[in-house]
Enzyme design. Structure first.
Site, mmCIF file in Angstrom:
data_model
loop_
_atom_site.group_PDB
_atom_site.id
_atom_site.type_symbol
_atom_site.label_atom_id
_atom_site.label_comp_id
_atom_site.label_asym_id
_atom_site.label_seq_id
_atom_site.Cartn_x
_atom_site.Cartn_y
_atom_site.Cartn_z
ATOM 1 N N LYS A 261 -10.145 74.084 -86.432
ATOM 2 C CA LYS A 261 -10.076 73.210 -85.255
ATOM 3 C C LYS A 261 -8.804 73.415 -84.431
ATOM 4 O O LYS A 261 -8.817 73.206 -83.222
ATOM 5 C CB LYS A 261 -10.170 71.734 -85.681
ATOM 6 C CG LYS A 261 -11.575 71.279 -86.020
ATOM 7 C CD LYS A 261 -11.581 69.785 -86.347
ATOM 8 C CE LYS A 261 -12.981 69.278 -86.627
ATOM 9 N NZ LYS A 261 -13.003 67.839 -86.946
ATOM 10 N N ASP B 250 -14.529 64.117 -81.483
ATOM 11 C CA ASP B 250 -14.238 63.231 -82.619
ATOM 12 C C ASP B 250 -13.575 61.931 -82.145
ATOM 13 O O ASP B 250 -13.825 60.858 -82.714
ATOM 14 C CB ASP B 250 -13.302 63.909 -83.623
ATOM 15 C CG ASP B 250 -14.026 64.917 -84.509
ATOM 16 O OD1 ASP B 250 -15.253 64.806 -84.675
ATOM 17 O OD2 ASP B 250 -13.349 65.830 -85.029
HETATM 18 P P1 NAP Z 1 -7.725 67.929 -93.335
HETATM 19 O O1 NAP Z 1 -7.196 68.275 -91.996
HETATM 20 O O2 NAP Z 1 -7.834 68.982 -94.382
HETATM 21 O O3 NAP Z 1 -6.837 66.706 -93.916
HETATM 22 C C1 NAP Z 1 -7.055 66.225 -95.220
HETATM 23 C C2 NAP Z 1 -6.238 64.946 -95.447
HETATM 24 O O4 NAP Z 1 -6.581 64.439 -96.737
HETATM 25 C C3 NAP Z 1 -4.734 65.166 -95.434
HETATM 26 O O5 NAP Z 1 -4.097 64.007 -94.970
HETATM 27 C C4 NAP Z 1 -4.432 65.386 -96.936
HETATM 28 O O6 NAP Z 1 -3.111 65.045 -97.305
HETATM 29 C C5 NAP Z 1 -5.384 64.375 -97.544
HETATM 30 N N1 NAP Z 1 -5.716 64.729 -98.922
HETATM 31 C C6 NAP Z 1 -6.498 65.754 -99.339
HETATM 32 N N2 NAP Z 1 -6.574 65.759 -100.690
HETATM 33 C C7 NAP Z 1 -5.805 64.724 -101.136
HETATM 34 C C8 NAP Z 1 -5.489 64.199 -102.427
HETATM 35 N N3 NAP Z 1 -5.970 64.752 -103.539
HETATM 36 N N4 NAP Z 1 -4.702 63.104 -102.496
HETATM 37 C C9 NAP Z 1 -4.214 62.526 -101.370
HETATM 38 N N5 NAP Z 1 -4.481 62.979 -100.108
HETATM 39 C C10 NAP Z 1 -5.271 64.060 -99.995
HETATM 40 O O7 NAP Z 1 -9.211 67.316 -93.209
HETATM 41 P P2 NAP Z 1 -9.815 66.471 -91.984
HETATM 42 O O8 NAP Z 1 -10.516 67.358 -91.050
HETATM 43 O O9 NAP Z 1 -8.746 65.584 -91.455
HETATM 44 O O10 NAP Z 1 -10.948 65.612 -92.737
HETATM 45 C C11 NAP Z 1 -10.603 64.512 -93.570
HETATM 46 C C12 NAP Z 1 -11.887 63.782 -93.992
HETATM 47 O O11 NAP Z 1 -12.528 63.244 -92.838
HETATM 48 C C13 NAP Z 1 -12.910 64.693 -94.674
HETATM 49 O O12 NAP Z 1 -13.512 63.972 -95.724
HETATM 50 C C14 NAP Z 1 -13.926 64.972 -93.573
HETATM 51 O O13 NAP Z 1 -15.231 65.225 -94.075
HETATM 52 C C15 NAP Z 1 -13.890 63.650 -92.816
HETATM 53 N N6 NAP Z 1 -14.307 63.788 -91.403
HETATM 54 C C16 NAP Z 1 -15.358 63.035 -90.984
HETATM 55 C C17 NAP Z 1 -15.758 63.109 -89.670
HETATM 56 C C18 NAP Z 1 -16.921 62.280 -89.200
HETATM 57 O O14 NAP Z 1 -17.463 62.550 -88.138
HETATM 58 N N7 NAP Z 1 -17.287 61.257 -89.943
HETATM 59 C C19 NAP Z 1 -15.104 63.961 -88.759
HETATM 60 C C20 NAP Z 1 -14.022 64.714 -89.231
HETATM 61 C C21 NAP Z 1 -13.642 64.621 -90.564
HETATM 62 P P3 NAP Z 1 -1.905 66.127 -97.219
HETATM 63 O O15 NAP Z 1 -1.470 66.163 -95.782
HETATM 64 O O16 NAP Z 1 -0.854 65.585 -98.132
HETATM 65 O O17 NAP Z 1 -2.483 67.444 -97.687
#
Ligand code: NAP
Length: 281
Positions: free
Chosen positions: A66, A103
């Protein structure tokens, strides 16, 4: 002519978007297909080149591209620029590619369906990745009074707020915290909205915060598409909850409208996404 639209990301095998968009195309009598285009980081440039040179409507972009895709496009809309992430690409007839971020509006539309209004409210967002950036931008643009971002890696929460503060004229109360800091329980207790924008809970077993801090009186939103341990516990305590399926549907509807210029059949898209999700379980 059959146009095509696709999802660029890695991994994307469990995406609900093909079901949702193919139902929308069929509803409008279009022969378009929404395809999965799994793309590793080293292949992103070629993928974008193909999108530019072939007669396609555009694409969605997801993890991990992204942010990387911004530099490969011809124009970025101001919201995507501010968030630092593109999730929708529209290809013009001359091959020019425009990037936007649905989003943000998708999250706000889903939130509005709960009756929650961010203006003069207090929110806690868990996470500081791409989804958290979209959520926080949307809340700030909607006049949130107090916003706390809590993340496992506190530096990312600080960077998120610093970046977004530069995009708003408002002066909300902002706080970035590491997940283990002593101020976390009070920040959550004071919030009337809690959003989980981490991926913790997608395995169906883990909570993104200590169980004793799960609120009973706030609106609790989890961006994960299915009911999570967080949503189950919050609901047991009497909190209102929303899972991430509605945001997925709303951002998808906005992407569909950007590609086709047609009204998105939101109910049909929601039903198709829900059915695809149930078939995965
Ligand atoms: P991302 O950029 O990879 O960010 C992941 C986030 O989760 C970071 O803040 C990371 O913390 C944290 N994290 C991951 N593993 C962890 C753990 N074991 N313990 C604590 N924190 C953890 O992913 P993203 O794109 O933001 O997506 C995040 C979630 O939102 C996903 O589940 C995705 O499917 C969902 N999402 C949903 C929609 C929708 O339309 N509903 C849209 C976009 C995303 P660190 O910074 O410390 O690594």
């Amino acid at each position: 002519m059959i146009h095509s639209v696709g999802l660029i990301g890695d991994p994307i095998g469990r995406s609900l978007s093909p079901a949702m968009h193919n139902a929308a195309f069929a509803c409008h009598g279009l022969a378009d297909r929404y395809e999965l285009w799994p793309t590793a980081a080293h292949a992103l440039r070629d993928r974008i080149l193909r999108l530019r040179t072939m007669k396609m409507r555009g694409a969605n972009v997801t993890i991990p591209h992204k942010s990387a895709v911004l530099s490969l496009l011809d124009a970025i809309d101001p919201i995507a620029q501010a968030v630092g992430a593109v999730n929708t690409i529209v290809r013009r007839d001359d091959g020019q590619l425009g990037g936007s971020n649905t989003d943000v509006a998708g999250f706000l539309r889903a939130l509005a369906l709960t009756g929650y209004t961010p203006r003069e409210s207090s929110a806690v967002v868990l996470g500081a990745g791409g989804a958290a950036r979209a959520v926080c931008y949307g809340l700030l643009a909607s006049g949130i009074e107090s916003l706390t971002v809590i993340n496992r890696t506190p530096e990312r929460a600080e960077a998120l707020l610093a970046d977004l503060l530069a995009t708003t004229a408002a002066e909300p109360h902002l706080l970035a915290l590491g997940a283990a800091e002593p101020l976390v329980p009070q920040a959550i207790a004071d919030a009337d909205l809690l959003v989980n924008a981490t991926s913790v809970g997608s395995d169906g077993s883990r909570l993104p915060l200590a169980p004793e801090h799960v609120p009973a009186h706030a609106l609790v939103v989890d961006l994960i598409y299915r009911p999570t341990p967080l949503l189950r516990l919050a609901a047991q305590r009497g909190a209102r909850t929303q899972d991430g399926l509605e945001m997925l549907v709303q951002q998808g509807a906005l992407s569909f409208e950007a590609w086709t210029g047609l009204d998105a059949p939101v109910e049909i898209m929601r039903a198709a996404a829900r059915q695809a999700l149930e078939e995965q379980v």
